[in-house]
Motif scaffolding. Structure first.
Motif, mmCIF file in Angstrom:
data_model
loop_
_atom_site.group_PDB
_atom_site.id
_atom_site.type_symbol
_atom_site.label_atom_id
_atom_site.label_comp_id
_atom_site.label_asym_id
_atom_site.label_seq_id
_atom_site.Cartn_x
_atom_site.Cartn_y
_atom_site.Cartn_z
ATOM 1 N N GLN A 136 -12.255 -10.722 -6.364
ATOM 2 C CA GLN A 136 -11.587 -10.269 -5.146
ATOM 3 C C GLN A 136 -10.418 -9.355 -5.490
ATOM 4 O O GLN A 136 -10.198 -8.337 -4.835
ATOM 5 C CB GLN A 136 -11.090 -11.464 -4.331
ATOM 6 C CG GLN A 136 -12.201 -12.298 -3.719
ATOM 7 C CD GLN A 136 -13.033 -11.504 -2.744
ATOM 8 O OE1 GLN A 136 -12.521 -10.697 -1.988
ATOM 9 N NE2 GLN A 136 -14.350 -11.712 -2.794
ATOM 10 N N THR A 174 -14.805 3.821 -8.867
ATOM 11 C CA THR A 174 -13.546 3.103 -8.615
ATOM 12 C C THR A 174 -13.658 1.622 -8.946
ATOM 13 O O THR A 174 -12.683 0.975 -9.315
ATOM 14 C CB THR A 174 -13.120 3.244 -7.142
ATOM 15 O OG1 THR A 174 -14.210 2.880 -6.298
ATOM 16 C CG2 THR A 174 -12.696 4.663 -6.852
ATOM 17 N N ARG A 175 -14.846 1.078 -8.807
ATOM 18 C CA ARG A 175 -15.043 -0.330 -9.139
ATOM 19 C C ARG A 175 -14.738 -0.570 -10.616
ATOM 20 O O ARG A 175 -14.026 -1.503 -10.968
ATOM 21 C CB ARG A 175 -16.497 -0.697 -8.805
ATOM 22 C CG ARG A 175 -17.021 -1.992 -9.383
ATOM 23 C CD ARG A 175 -16.939 -3.119 -8.389
ATOM 24 N NE ARG A 175 -17.346 -4.394 -9.014
ATOM 25 C CZ ARG A 175 -16.675 -5.004 -9.966
ATOM 26 N NH1 ARG A 175 -15.559 -4.479 -10.428
ATOM 27 N NH2 ARG A 175 -17.109 -6.156 -10.458
ATOM 28 N N ASP A 209 -10.066 3.843 -3.797
ATOM 29 C CA ASP A 209 -10.906 4.661 -2.913
ATOM 30 C C ASP A 209 -10.036 5.510 -1.994
ATOM 31 O O ASP A 209 -10.268 6.707 -1.822
ATOM 32 C CB ASP A 209 -11.816 3.751 -2.061
ATOM 33 C CG ASP A 209 -13.032 3.290 -2.837
ATOM 34 O OD1 ASP A 209 -13.445 4.013 -3.778
ATOM 35 O OD2 ASP A 209 -13.578 2.209 -2.519
ATOM 36 N N ARG A 210 -9.046 4.878 -1.408
ATOM 37 C CA ARG A 210 -8.177 5.614 -0.490
ATOM 38 C C ARG A 210 -7.434 6.735 -1.206
ATOM 39 O O ARG A 210 -7.313 7.851 -0.710
ATOM 40 C CB ARG A 210 -7.193 4.653 0.177
ATOM 41 C CG ARG A 210 -7.609 4.340 1.595
ATOM 42 C CD ARG A 210 -6.493 3.785 2.473
ATOM 43 N NE ARG A 210 -5.144 3.954 2.007
ATOM 44 C CZ ARG A 210 -4.284 2.957 1.850
ATOM 45 N NH1 ARG A 210 -4.663 1.709 2.083
ATOM 46 N NH2 ARG A 210 -3.056 3.189 1.458
ATOM 47 N N ALA A 235 -9.929 -1.708 -6.040
ATOM 48 C CA ALA A 235 -10.942 -0.658 -5.913
ATOM 49 C C ALA A 235 -10.814 0.031 -4.562
ATOM 50 O O ALA A 235 -10.898 1.257 -4.468
ATOM 51 C CB ALA A 235 -12.335 -1.255 -6.105
ATOM 52 N N ARG A 236 -10.607 -0.771 -3.521
ATOM 53 C CA ARG A 236 -10.482 -0.176 -2.188
ATOM 54 C C ARG A 236 -9.247 0.726 -2.106
ATOM 55 O O ARG A 236 -9.287 1.799 -1.515
ATOM 56 C CB ARG A 236 -10.420 -1.277 -1.120
ATOM 57 C CG ARG A 236 -11.793 -1.765 -0.702
ATOM 58 C CD ARG A 236 -11.734 -2.451 0.656
ATOM 59 N NE ARG A 236 -10.867 -3.622 0.641
ATOM 60 C CZ ARG A 236 -11.274 -4.854 0.344
ATOM 61 N NH1 ARG A 236 -12.536 -5.069 0.034
ATOM 62 N NH2 ARG A 236 -10.435 -5.861 0.351
ATOM 63 N N TYR A 237 -8.170 0.254 -2.717
ATOM 64 C CA TYR A 237 -6.964 1.081 -2.733
ATOM 65 C C TYR A 237 -7.241 2.393 -3.469
ATOM 66 O O TYR A 237 -6.858 3.479 -3.004
ATOM 67 C CB TYR A 237 -5.813 0.321 -3.387
ATOM 68 C CG TYR A 237 -4.578 1.168 -3.572
ATOM 69 C CD1 TYR A 237 -3.713 1.405 -2.519
ATOM 70 C CD2 TYR A 237 -4.295 1.748 -4.807
ATOM 71 C CE1 TYR A 237 -2.593 2.193 -2.682
ATOM 72 C CE2 TYR A 237 -3.173 2.531 -4.985
ATOM 73 C CZ TYR A 237 -2.325 2.753 -3.922
ATOM 74 O OH TYR A 237 -1.216 3.541 -4.081
ATOM 75 N N LYS A 260 -11.697 -5.998 -6.328
ATOM 76 C CA LYS A 260 -12.189 -5.321 -5.115
ATOM 77 C C LYS A 260 -11.012 -4.750 -4.341
ATOM 78 O O LYS A 260 -11.066 -3.622 -3.847
ATOM 79 C CB LYS A 260 -12.953 -6.327 -4.240
ATOM 80 C CG LYS A 260 -14.442 -6.009 -4.128
ATOM 81 C CD LYS A 260 -15.146 -6.985 -3.201
ATOM 82 C CE LYS A 260 -16.585 -7.195 -3.634
ATOM 83 N NZ LYS A 260 -17.093 -8.541 -3.356
ATOM 84 N N LEU A 261 -9.962 -5.544 -4.250
ATOM 85 C CA LEU A 261 -8.761 -5.095 -3.546
ATOM 86 C C LEU A 261 -8.257 -3.775 -4.115
ATOM 87 O O LEU A 261 -8.011 -2.801 -3.400
ATOM 88 C CB LEU A 261 -7.692 -6.176 -3.662
ATOM 89 C CG LEU A 261 -6.375 -5.944 -2.937
ATOM 90 C CD1 LEU A 261 -6.590 -6.030 -1.444
ATOM 91 C CD2 LEU A 261 -5.334 -6.954 -3.401
ATOM 92 N N HIS A 304 0.822 -1.211 0.000
ATOM 93 C CA HIS A 304 0.000 0.000 0.000
ATOM 94 C C HIS A 304 0.850 1.254 0.000
ATOM 95 O O HIS A 304 0.813 2.059 0.932
ATOM 96 C CB HIS A 304 -0.968 -0.046 1.182
ATOM 97 C CG HIS A 304 -1.993 -1.120 1.021
ATOM 98 N ND1 HIS A 304 -3.328 -0.939 1.263
ATOM 99 C CD2 HIS A 304 -1.894 -2.395 0.588
ATOM 100 C CE1 HIS A 304 -4.000 -2.048 1.020
ATOM 101 N NE2 HIS A 304 -3.137 -2.955 0.617
#
Lengths: 222, 222
Positions: free
Chosen positions: B145, B168-169, B155-156, B151-153, B148-149, B93
């Motif tokens: 998955q 972001t998805r 998002d941040r 996408a979450r990054y 999704k991983l 990250h």
DNA sequence: GTCAAATCGAACTGATTGGTTCGATTCTTT
DNA sequence: AAAGAATCGAACCAATCAGTTCGATTTGAC
């Protein structure tokens, strides 16, 4: 045992019918085979099922096609050819890249998401390990032709100063892949049972073009 | 599915070995099955071949796995899990999106182009029509998955003002697909026999990031 | 070493399949 | 109408395969 693969000539020298040469019956068999192969895959599709689905006796099946693999290859070639034709029609050589790509992208994705097209992809991919020639031929005469088509169009746009692309071959595939983002993969894995809606396709293609133009569009002089 | 690193053979109440409970033997069978299934596909893989490849008697095979399909599912789940683990490790990250995405992209593409991974993809896709549950589960626990991983990054990064993304998805999948442009499809169809070189992967991923940042990077004040 | 359980191995079963055969039937042409 | 070929259909063959069985052999705890 060699039979003419072309079913154009219907009669022999004495104007008699020729076994295995009726194009209608041939189409009929391929249609039946399409249903069975796409529903069950290559191995699990039995020649009995195909004969039944095509409303044809098993004997006739073997008059028209040498064996299961030849029938399968003939079918895949027919479908691939149909797809290629569709792709060529889809690219109207509009001088505005946004319009042309948008139109092409939507046609392409619509075509690829057709029920049978997805199934055909699955079957060919699934059999590609054991039948590498079929896999390669399908890829090179199908998808690869599509991207070549686009690459050539991009070349023209670059020559006309409407796009700025260093590697048009890569850019073409990038565009095609962007158009299918979130749409194709889940369908290949059968994680989504129905084709995406027209609006969803439109949305994804629009986003693809947005991205494509952000990278390869010519910057207005500032 | 937590199994001890060291082979601790399960015992019954009287400290006896239990049939079909030796994790080493289980792994041994799955390894043999991996070779046979990936080389021939689900249908053409025979249980005799698998037993031979695993150096195990056919009887033992059926002690460890109920039937062919259960063995196959267990194998696919093992491989998918391994892949997922790899993906999670790949995303360090990093607070610089270019570095993080570049690193992730290369790891991902490298993993996906591994010989067995490609074969596994082929087999699962090829069988997805007849075994939709397996296809869906593989997709949702694997590729989905991964996106999704990311996408979450993303998002941040958006929250931190380092990227400007509305969906972001979608962006995550676009990025993943861009990274595989020209690399994955021909391999799935077996049109290219060997994995791409490290440099080729680097080139494609670099181009993917170039494009991604052109679209979603925050513009410097103009 | 003893003994019980796991594993081997090799044969066997039952079902399915690709492909063939052949007489009966249906077209099509003259 | 008659002939001749394509097609039907149903049985048939040989091979393969998933899964079972069972006595012989190995393994490991005591």
């Amino acid at each position: 045992m060699t039979e003419s693969p072309e079913a154009i000539v219907k009669k022999d020298a004495r104007n008699r019918r020729v076994a295995g040469a009726d194009p209608d019956k041939r189409r009929q068999i391929l249609d039946g085979a399409l249903h069975v192969f796409t529903a069950r895959g290559f191995d699990a599709a039995s020649m009995n099922d195909i004969a039944a689905a095509a409303n044809v006796s098993k004997g006739t099946l073997y008059v028209y096609f040498e064996d299961k693999e030849h029938l399968f290859v003939a079918l895949i070639e027919r479908e691939r050819e149909a797809q290629k034709r569709g792709a060529f029609e889809a690219l109207n050589h509009d001088s505005d890249p946004v319009r042309a790509l948008s139109n092409f992208g939507q046609c392409l994705v619509g075509m690829l998401n057709n029920e049978f097209a997805v199934s055909a992809h699955r079957v060919v991919i699934g059999v590609a390990e054991r039948m590498p020639d079929l896999g390669r031929s399908f890829y090179e005469n199908g998808p690869a032709q599509g991207s070549k088509l686009i690459a050539r169009y991009l070349d023209r746009m670059v020559a006309e100063g409407k796009l700025a692309i260093d590697d048009t071959r890569l850019a073409a595939v990038q565009f095609i892949d962007l158009c299918q983002a979130t749409l194709m993969r889940p369908r290949l894995f059968n994680a989504i049972r129905s084709a995406p809606s027209e609006e969803e396709i439109q949305r994804i293609v629009a986003s693809a073009i947005e991205m494509f133009m952000a990278r390869y569009g010519v910057k207005p002089t500032r």
